[in-house]
Design an enzyme around this catalytic site. Structure first.
Site, PDB file in Angstrom:
ATOM      1  N   SER A   7      -6.516  -4.800  -0.181  1.00 36.69           N
ATOM      2  CA  SER A   7      -4.919  -4.514   0.451  1.00 36.69           C
ATOM      3  C   SER A   7      -4.814  -5.839   1.202  1.00 36.69           C
ATOM      4  O   SER A   7      -5.486  -6.011   2.294  1.00 36.69           O
ATOM      5  CB  SER A   7      -4.770  -3.404   1.024  1.00 36.69           C
ATOM      6  OG  SER A   7      -3.547  -3.451   1.675  1.00 36.69           O
ATOM      7  N   HIS A  32      -3.899  -5.458  -4.109  1.00 39.12           N
ATOM      8  CA  HIS A  32      -3.023  -4.399  -3.636  1.00 39.12           C
ATOM      9  C   HIS A  32      -1.896  -4.903  -2.493  1.00 39.12           C
ATOM     10  O   HIS A  32      -2.274  -5.529  -1.577  1.00 39.12           O
ATOM     11  CB  HIS A  32      -4.000  -3.261  -3.031  1.00 39.12           C
ATOM     12  CG  HIS A  32      -3.123  -1.795  -2.749  1.00 39.12           C
ATOM     13  ND1 HIS A  32      -3.087  -0.890  -3.608  1.00 39.12           N
ATOM     14  CD2 HIS A  32      -2.910  -1.171  -1.615  1.00 39.12           C
ATOM     15  CE1 HIS A  32      -2.271   0.011  -3.150  1.00 39.12           C
ATOM     16  NE2 HIS A  32      -2.380  -0.143  -1.806  1.00 39.12           N
ATOM     17  N   ASP A  34       0.817  -3.402  -0.162  1.00 41.17           N
ATOM     18  CA  ASP A  34       1.664  -2.409   0.632  1.00 41.17           C
ATOM     19  C   ASP A  34       3.006  -2.853   1.115  1.00 41.17           C
ATOM     20  O   ASP A  34       3.334  -3.577   2.115  1.00 41.17           O
ATOM     21  CB  ASP A  34       0.715  -1.989   1.810  1.00 41.17           C
ATOM     22  CG  ASP A  34      -0.652  -1.380   1.376  1.00 41.17           C
ATOM     23  OD1 ASP A  34      -0.422  -0.436   0.745  1.00 41.17           O
ATOM     24  OD2 ASP A  34      -1.742  -1.597   1.549  1.00 41.17           O
ATOM     25  N   MET A  36       6.181  -1.244   3.115  1.00 38.17           N
ATOM     26  CA  MET A  36       6.714  -0.138   3.905  1.00 38.17           C
ATOM     27  C   MET A  36       8.124  -0.129   4.463  1.00 38.17           C
ATOM     28  O   MET A  36       8.292  -1.302   4.804  1.00 38.17           O
ATOM     29  CB  MET A  36       5.690   0.039   5.098  1.00 38.17           C
ATOM     30  CG  MET A  36       4.238   0.049   4.702  1.00 38.17           C
ATOM     31  SD  MET A  36       3.061   0.366   6.018  1.00 38.17           S
ATOM     32  CE  MET A  36       1.602   0.286   5.147  1.00 38.17           C
ATOM     33  N   HIS A  65       2.186  -1.018  -4.036  1.00 33.07           N
ATOM     34  CA  HIS A  65       2.341   0.446  -3.380  1.00 33.07           C
ATOM     35  C   HIS A  65       3.779   0.630  -2.580  1.00 33.07           C
ATOM     36  O   HIS A  65       3.671   0.066  -1.460  1.00 33.07           O
ATOM     37  CB  HIS A  65       0.888   0.737  -2.584  1.00 33.07           C
ATOM     38  CG  HIS A  65       0.875   2.222  -2.004  1.00 33.07           C
ATOM     39  ND1 HIS A  65       0.000   2.500  -1.087  1.00 33.07           N
ATOM     40  CD2 HIS A  65       1.817   3.232  -2.151  1.00 33.07           C
ATOM     41  CE1 HIS A  65      -0.078   3.608  -0.637  1.00 33.07           C
ATOM     42  NE2 HIS A  65       1.058   4.364  -1.111  1.00 33.07           N
ATOM     43  N   MET A  67       5.881   2.560  -0.171  1.00 30.00           N
ATOM     44  CA  MET A  67       5.700   3.564   0.619  1.00 30.00           C
ATOM     45  C   MET A  67       7.208   3.382   1.262  1.00 30.00           C
ATOM     46  O   MET A  67       7.431   3.007   2.242  1.00 30.00           O
ATOM     47  CB  MET A  67       4.889   3.327   1.858  1.00 30.00           C
ATOM     48  CG  MET A  67       3.436   3.468   1.296  1.00 30.00           C
ATOM     49  SD  MET A  67       2.249   3.060   2.430  1.00 30.00           S
ATOM     50  CE  MET A  67       1.757   1.406   1.734  1.00 30.00           C
ATOM     51  N   MET A 138      -4.141   9.466  -1.415  1.00 35.90           N
ATOM     52  CA  MET A 138      -4.245   8.821  -0.214  1.00 35.90           C
ATOM     53  C   MET A 138      -5.209   9.416   0.531  1.00 35.90           C
ATOM     54  O   MET A 138      -5.306  10.749   0.593  1.00 35.90           O
ATOM     55  CB  MET A 138      -2.846   8.927   0.572  1.00 35.90           C
ATOM     56  CG  MET A 138      -1.727   8.036   0.077  1.00 35.90           C
ATOM     57  SD  MET A 138      -1.937   6.520   0.183  1.00 35.90           S
ATOM     58  CE  MET A 138      -2.197   6.130   1.668  1.00 35.90           C
ATOM     59  N   ASP A 176      -6.915   5.176  -1.666  1.00 35.53           N
ATOM     60  CA  ASP A 176      -6.410   4.372  -0.602  1.00 35.53           C
ATOM     61  C   ASP A 176      -6.522   4.842   0.690  1.00 35.53           C
ATOM     62  O   ASP A 176      -5.754   5.985   0.794  1.00 35.53           O
ATOM     63  CB  ASP A 176      -4.834   3.992  -1.105  1.00 35.53           C
ATOM     64  CG  ASP A 176      -4.252   2.935  -0.397  1.00 35.53           C
ATOM     65  OD1 ASP A 176      -5.072   2.344   0.544  1.00 35.53           O
ATOM     66  OD2 ASP A 176      -3.076   2.673  -0.439  1.00 35.53           O
TER      67      ASP A 176
HETATM   68  C1  DX5 Z   1      -2.149   2.610   4.069  1.00 36.78           C
HETATM   69  C2  DX5 Z   1      -2.131   1.489   3.126  1.00 36.78           C
HETATM   70  C3  DX5 Z   1      -3.359   1.116   2.550  1.00 36.78           C
HETATM   71  C4  DX5 Z   1      -4.020   0.219   3.563  1.00 36.78           C
HETATM   72  C5  DX5 Z   1      -5.466   0.468   3.445  1.00 36.78           C
HETATM   73  O1  DX5 Z   1      -0.876   2.980   4.126  1.00 36.78           O
HETATM   74  O2  DX5 Z   1      -1.597   2.227   1.926  1.00 36.78           O
HETATM   75  O3  DX5 Z   1      -3.545   0.415   1.399  1.00 36.78           O
HETATM   76  O4  DX5 Z   1      -3.949  -0.988   3.454  1.00 36.78           O
HETATM   77  O5  DX5 Z   1      -6.173  -0.041   4.629  1.00 36.78           O
HETATM   78  P1  DX5 Z   1      -7.675   0.647   4.850  1.00 36.78           P
HETATM   79  O6  DX5 Z   1      -8.525   0.076   3.896  1.00 36.78           O
HETATM   80  O7  DX5 Z   1      -7.896  -0.389   6.025  1.00 36.78           O
HETATM   81  O8  DX5 Z   1      -7.458   1.981   5.330  1.00 36.78           O
HETATM   82 ZN    ZN Z   2      -1.643   1.185  -0.114  1.00 41.79          ZN
END
Ligand code: DX5
Ligand code: ZN
Length: 216
Positions: A7, A32, A34, A36, A65, A67, A138, A176
């Protein structure tokens, strides 16, 4: 055997190209990303322009991903920006819109994935499994990297693999959150085929070794 998707949430945002090229050299399978929105999760990260910017610097699939609240509003823009996988959250809209969003992602020629927050039971995904190329379980509350792995999600992972074997055997399972050299073992034992790793990958002193361990 599993795929690893490091990620970029834990990458150096001022040196994203360098960090993504390192992922390639270290043998990672996917990138990956993320996204948000500060509404669906209590954090803001990166969005469409960053996906567009990293698209030309790598041939690795971009596993995006989302969110974000009501992702149907943005999946077309993320697809155009170069996302290969678009993962939406089951909790992010009405059941009807979740179905429409998964259909829209597929109509755009992208792979559709559905993510479940820790509090969402496996059964909630049942109406959508035939529309999914991947289901994401998750193993932390979404929003931040570096959180503790929730081992109590493993029965849910196993239950989803069983449901998918009956209804959509091609569909992948992804985990994840909190995946590291230790926790990766039970993820794979319970059916995960794609493992996201943020902080554990970036903190590793032996990234090619860490990648191989996940892939083993
Ligand atoms: C959290 C993200 C993850 C995050 C994982 O909301 O969706 O993808 O980057 O990070 P680690 O591996 O550090 O938990
Ligand atoms: Zn993620």
């Amino acid at each position: 055997m599993a795929l690893i998707a490091p990620s970029i949430l834990s990458a150096d945002f001022a040196n994203l190209e360098r960090d993504i090229h390192d992922m390639e050299k270290n043998g990672a399978d996917w990138v990956h990303v993320d996204v948000m929105d500060g509404l669906f999760v209590p954090n803001i990260s990166i969005g469409i322009p960053v996906v567009a910017a990293i698209r030309p610097v790598t041939d690795l699939p971009l596993d995006v991903h989302l969110m974000i609240h009501r992702p149907i509003r943005y999946v077309e823009q993320f697809a155009k920006a170069g996302a290969d996988w678009l993962c939406i959250h089951l909790e992010a809209d009405t059941p009807e819109n979740i179905r429409l969003t998964l259909e829209k992602i597929r109509a755009l020629g992208r792979k559709a994935a559905l993510a479940l927050k820790p509090g969402t039971p496996a059964e909630a995904a049942k109406p959508y499994l035939h529309l999914c190329d991947m289901v994401l379980v998750m193993t932390v509350e979404p929003g931040f990297g570096g959180q503790k792995f929730m081992a109590d999600m493993m029965p849910k992972l196993r239950a989803l693999r069983t449901m998918l074997d009956a209804e959509n055997p091609q569909c992948l399972l992804e985990v994840d959150g909190g995946v590291d050299a230790g926790t990766q073992v039970i993820c794979k034992e319970n059916g995960a085929a794609v493992l996201v790793a943020g902080s554990a990958y970036f903190k590793s002193q032996n990234k090619p070794g860490f990648v191989k361990l996940i892939q083993a």
